[in-house]
Motif scaffolding. Structure first.
Motif, PDB file in Angstrom:
ATOM      1  N   MET A  10      -2.847  16.454  -7.488  1.00  0.00           N
ATOM      2  CA  MET A  10      -2.826  15.027  -7.248  1.00  0.00           C
ATOM      3  C   MET A  10      -2.841  14.322  -8.598  1.00  0.00           C
ATOM      4  SD  MET A  10      -5.354  14.814  -3.984  1.00  0.00           S
ATOM      5  CE  MET A  10      -4.943  13.161  -3.584  1.00  0.00           C
ATOM      6  N   LYS A  11      -1.968  13.355  -8.726  1.00  0.00           N
ATOM      7  CA  LYS A  11      -1.832  12.692 -10.023  1.00  0.00           C
ATOM      8  C   LYS A  11      -2.303  11.242  -9.956  1.00  0.00           C
ATOM      9  CE  LYS A  11       2.943  11.353  -9.181  1.00  0.00           C
ATOM     10  NZ  LYS A  11       4.306  11.358  -9.629  1.00  0.00           N
ATOM     11  N   ARG A  12      -2.563  10.700 -11.121  1.00  0.00           N
ATOM     12  CA  ARG A  12      -2.933   9.290 -11.217  1.00  0.00           C
ATOM     13  C   ARG A  12      -1.728   8.424 -10.866  1.00  0.00           C
ATOM     14  NH1 ARG A  12      -7.518   7.973 -14.349  1.00  0.00           N
ATOM     15  NH2 ARG A  12      -8.463   9.803 -15.298  1.00  0.00           N
ATOM     16  N   LEU A  13      -1.993   7.253 -10.360  1.00  0.00           N
ATOM     17  CA  LEU A  13      -0.918   6.315 -10.071  1.00  0.00           C
ATOM     18  C   LEU A  13      -0.435   5.696 -11.377  1.00  0.00           C
ATOM     19  CD1 LEU A  13      -2.554   6.397  -7.278  1.00  0.00           C
ATOM     20  CD2 LEU A  13      -1.487   4.206  -6.897  1.00  0.00           C
ATOM     21  N   SER A  14       0.842   5.428 -11.450  1.00  0.00           N
ATOM     22  CA  SER A  14       1.374   4.744 -12.632  1.00  0.00           C
ATOM     23  C   SER A  14       0.841   3.310 -12.629  1.00  0.00           C
ATOM     24  CB  SER A  14       2.896   4.740 -12.609  1.00  0.00           C
ATOM     25  OG  SER A  14       3.374   3.937 -11.549  1.00  0.00           O
ATOM     26  N   GLU A  15       0.974   2.645 -13.757  1.00  0.00           N
ATOM     27  CA  GLU A  15       0.479   1.275 -13.876  1.00  0.00           C
ATOM     28  C   GLU A  15       1.161   0.350 -12.864  1.00  0.00           C
ATOM     29  OE1 GLU A  15       0.029  -1.702 -17.520  1.00  0.00           O
ATOM     30  OE2 GLU A  15      -0.272   0.407 -18.065  1.00  0.00           O
ATOM     31  N   GLU A  16       2.461   0.544 -12.704  1.00  0.00           N
ATOM     32  CA  GLU A  16       3.220  -0.288 -11.764  1.00  0.00           C
ATOM     33  C   GLU A  16       2.764  -0.049 -10.324  1.00  0.00           C
ATOM     34  OE1 GLU A  16       7.720  -0.276  -9.981  1.00  0.00           O
ATOM     35  OE2 GLU A  16       7.481   0.235 -12.098  1.00  0.00           O
ATOM     36  N   ARG A  17       2.574   1.207  -9.954  1.00  0.00           N
ATOM     37  CA  ARG A  17       2.142   1.525  -8.592  1.00  0.00           C
ATOM     38  C   ARG A  17       0.697   1.098  -8.348  1.00  0.00           C
ATOM     39  NH1 ARG A  17       4.947   6.738  -5.895  1.00  0.00           N
ATOM     40  NH2 ARG A  17       7.020   5.846  -5.893  1.00  0.00           N
ATOM     41  N   THR A  18      -0.156   1.198  -9.353  1.00  0.00           N
ATOM     42  CA  THR A  18      -1.534   0.729  -9.213  1.00  0.00           C
ATOM     43  C   THR A  18      -1.557  -0.768  -8.954  1.00  0.00           C
ATOM     44  OG1 THR A  18      -2.313   2.478 -10.693  1.00  0.00           O
ATOM     45  CG2 THR A  18      -3.788   0.607 -10.343  1.00  0.00           C
ATOM     46  N   THR A  21       0.851  -2.568  -7.595  1.00  0.00           N
ATOM     47  CA  THR A  21       1.379  -2.779  -6.252  1.00  0.00           C
ATOM     48  C   THR A  21       0.316  -2.489  -5.195  1.00  0.00           C
ATOM     49  OG1 THR A  21       3.570  -2.136  -7.038  1.00  0.00           O
ATOM     50  CG2 THR A  21       3.227  -2.154  -4.658  1.00  0.00           C
ATOM     51  N   LEU A  22      -0.417  -1.390  -5.377  1.00  0.00           N
ATOM     52  CA  LEU A  22      -1.481  -1.019  -4.443  1.00  0.00           C
ATOM     53  C   LEU A  22      -2.574  -2.081  -4.412  1.00  0.00           C
ATOM     54  CD1 LEU A  22      -3.079   0.994  -2.628  1.00  0.00           C
ATOM     55  CD2 LEU A  22      -3.954   1.985  -4.745  1.00  0.00           C
ATOM     56  N   PHE A  23      -3.047  -2.516  -5.574  1.00  0.00           N
ATOM     57  CA  PHE A  23      -4.122  -3.502  -5.629  1.00  0.00           C
ATOM     58  C   PHE A  23      -3.684  -4.864  -5.094  1.00  0.00           C
ATOM     59  CE2 PHE A  23      -6.813  -1.280  -9.130  1.00  0.00           C
ATOM     60  CZ  PHE A  23      -7.179  -0.323  -8.193  1.00  0.00           C
ATOM     61  N   GLU A  24      -2.413  -5.215  -5.279  1.00  0.00           N
ATOM     62  CA  GLU A  24      -1.909  -6.465  -4.707  1.00  0.00           C
ATOM     63  C   GLU A  24      -1.946  -6.400  -3.182  1.00  0.00           C
ATOM     64  OE1 GLU A  24       1.976  -7.046  -6.380  1.00  0.00           O
ATOM     65  OE2 GLU A  24       1.183  -7.860  -8.252  1.00  0.00           O
ATOM     66  N   LYS A  25      -1.562  -5.261  -2.629  1.00  0.00           N
ATOM     67  CA  LYS A  25      -1.569  -5.101  -1.176  1.00  0.00           C
ATOM     68  C   LYS A  25      -3.004  -5.136  -0.644  1.00  0.00           C
ATOM     69  CE  LYS A  25       1.043  -3.903   2.293  1.00  0.00           C
ATOM     70  NZ  LYS A  25       2.010  -4.796   2.874  1.00  0.00           N
ATOM     71  N   LEU A  26      -3.912  -4.430  -1.319  1.00  0.00           N
ATOM     72  CA  LEU A  26      -5.304  -4.417  -0.877  1.00  0.00           C
ATOM     73  C   LEU A  26      -5.946  -5.795  -1.001  1.00  0.00           C
ATOM     74  CD1 LEU A  26      -6.607  -1.022  -2.306  1.00  0.00           C
ATOM     75  CD2 LEU A  26      -6.099  -1.596   0.069  1.00  0.00           C
ATOM     76  N   SER A  27      -5.634  -6.508  -2.084  1.00  0.00           N
ATOM     77  CA  SER A  27      -6.230  -7.836  -2.270  1.00  0.00           C
ATOM     78  C   SER A  27      -5.697  -8.831  -1.254  1.00  0.00           C
ATOM     79  CB  SER A  27      -6.008  -8.337  -3.694  1.00  0.00           C
ATOM     80  OG  SER A  27      -4.643  -8.548  -3.934  1.00  0.00           O
ATOM     81  N   LYS A  28      -4.557  -8.547  -0.657  1.00  0.00           N
ATOM     82  CA  LYS A  28      -4.031  -9.397   0.408  1.00  0.00           C
ATOM     83  C   LYS A  28      -4.973  -9.380   1.609  1.00  0.00           C
ATOM     84  CE  LYS A  28       0.168 -10.092   3.116  1.00  0.00           C
ATOM     85  NZ  LYS A  28       1.507  -9.614   3.394  1.00  0.00           N
ATOM     86  N   PHE A  34       4.099   4.916  -0.552  1.00  0.00           N
ATOM     87  CA  PHE A  34       5.114   4.110  -1.220  1.00  0.00           C
ATOM     88  C   PHE A  34       6.460   4.432  -0.594  1.00  0.00           C
ATOM     89  CE2 PHE A  34       1.851   3.852  -4.496  1.00  0.00           C
ATOM     90  CZ  PHE A  34       1.944   2.518  -4.842  1.00  0.00           C
ATOM     91  N   THR A  35       7.223   3.392  -0.327  1.00  0.00           N
ATOM     92  CA  THR A  35       8.555   3.570   0.232  1.00  0.00           C
ATOM     93  C   THR A  35       9.526   3.898  -0.902  1.00  0.00           C
ATOM     94  OG1 THR A  35       9.108   1.234   0.011  1.00  0.00           O
ATOM     95  CG2 THR A  35       8.075   1.935   2.080  1.00  0.00           C
ATOM     96  N   LYS A  36      10.763   4.142  -0.540  1.00  0.00           N
ATOM     97  CA  LYS A  36      11.775   4.440  -1.554  1.00  0.00           C
ATOM     98  C   LYS A  36      12.059   3.235  -2.435  1.00  0.00           C
ATOM     99  CE  LYS A  36      13.895   8.137   1.014  1.00  0.00           C
ATOM    100  NZ  LYS A  36      15.076   8.660   1.682  1.00  0.00           N
ATOM    101  N   THR A  37      11.787   2.035  -1.929  1.00  0.00           N
ATOM    102  CA  THR A  37      11.987   0.818  -2.726  1.00  0.00           C
ATOM    103  C   THR A  37      10.724   0.435  -3.487  1.00  0.00           C
ATOM    104  OG1 THR A  37      11.430  -0.559  -0.824  1.00  0.00           O
ATOM    105  CG2 THR A  37      13.768  -0.071  -1.191  1.00  0.00           C
ATOM    106  N   ASN A  38       9.751   1.329  -3.543  1.00  0.00           N
ATOM    107  CA  ASN A  38       8.503   1.168  -4.288  1.00  0.00           C
ATOM    108  C   ASN A  38       7.580   0.098  -3.705  1.00  0.00           C
ATOM    109  OD1 ASN A  38       7.399   2.822  -6.144  1.00  0.00           O
ATOM    110  ND2 ASN A  38       8.009   1.617  -7.920  1.00  0.00           N
ATOM    111  N   LYS A  39       7.674  -0.145  -2.408  1.00  0.00           N
ATOM    112  CA  LYS A  39       6.732  -1.027  -1.732  1.00  0.00           C
ATOM    113  C   LYS A  39       5.645  -0.163  -1.128  1.00  0.00           C
ATOM    114  CE  LYS A  39      10.061  -4.600  -0.681  1.00  0.00           C
ATOM    115  NZ  LYS A  39      10.819  -5.307   0.346  1.00  0.00           N
ATOM    116  N   PHE A  40       4.439  -0.709  -1.013  1.00  0.00           N
ATOM    117  CA  PHE A  40       3.320   0.044  -0.469  1.00  0.00           C
ATOM    118  C   PHE A  40       3.093  -0.338   0.982  1.00  0.00           C
ATOM    119  CE2 PHE A  40      -1.206   0.853   0.301  1.00  0.00           C
ATOM    120  CZ  PHE A  40      -1.234   2.205   0.012  1.00  0.00           C
TER     121      PHE A  40
END
Length: 180
Positions: free
Chosen positions: A1-9, A11-18, A73-79
């Motif tokens: 299991m790897k760390r999330l990239s900065e971009e994916r992190t 995206t994830l935090f934006e979704k969670l903060s929603k 993450f989808t193929k378009t990099n949405k969470f």
């Protein structure tokens, strides 16, 4: 299991903060230890650092996953948030909608929520904000997106959609039925 990239992190935090606003920090720094997010095959897992340290002793090819799957993450990099994250997000939810008992079943079948099925809504819910859907007995049922703000819901027609369905606990049953 790897760390999330900065971009994916981000995206994830934006979704969670929603859904939970600034309480994302409370998910990571919990009283029972530190937790983190890790990725494997585009799926994001929520795991304690203690378990992660134990998982790192295994060969990565033999490890299927560790922790709870929060989404993918989808193929378009949405969470996309999965229903397995509901138990972790529900206590920190800022916007909530409670359903009348008659409307619970239709929501659990994957339908949107009409005003006639809404029992109550938390104050200051804005349009298109993430909401956690509860039964009247405070049982979390799923996620949604508010179709109308709190003030708009008071004056809406009974059959007007007040919440768009995103995910619900009935998915377990529906996905089993698809396999048969």
């Amino acid at each position: 299991m790897k760390r999330l990239s900065e971009e994916r992190t981000k995206t994830l935090f934006e979704k969670l903060s929603k859904y939970i606003g600034p309480n994302v920090k409370a998910l990571i720094e919990r009283p029972d230890g530190l937790y983190c997010f890790r990725e494997k095959k585009d799926r994001v897992y929520y795991v304690s650092e203690k378990i992660l340290n134990l998982a790192n002793t295994l060969n990565q090819d033999q490890l299927v996953c560790a922790g709870t799957c929060f989404g993918k993450f989808t193929k378009t990099n949405k969470f996309v948030l999965h229903i397995t994250a509901l138990t972790y997000i529900a206590p920190y939810a800022q916007c909530k909608i409670w359903l009348k008992p008659a409307a619970e079943q239709t929501f659990l079948y994957g339908n949107h929520i009409a005003k006639s099925g809404m029992g109550r809504i938390s104050e200051n819910t804005e349009r298109y904000s993430g909401v956690v859907v509860y039964s009247m007995s405070d049982l979390p049922l799923g996620f949604g997106v508010a179709a109308k703000a709190t003030a708009e819901c008071k004056h809406a027609e009974p059959m007007a959609t007040v919440c768009f369905h995103q995910s619900d606990i009935g998915e377990y049953i529906r996905s089993e039925a698809e396999l048969i």
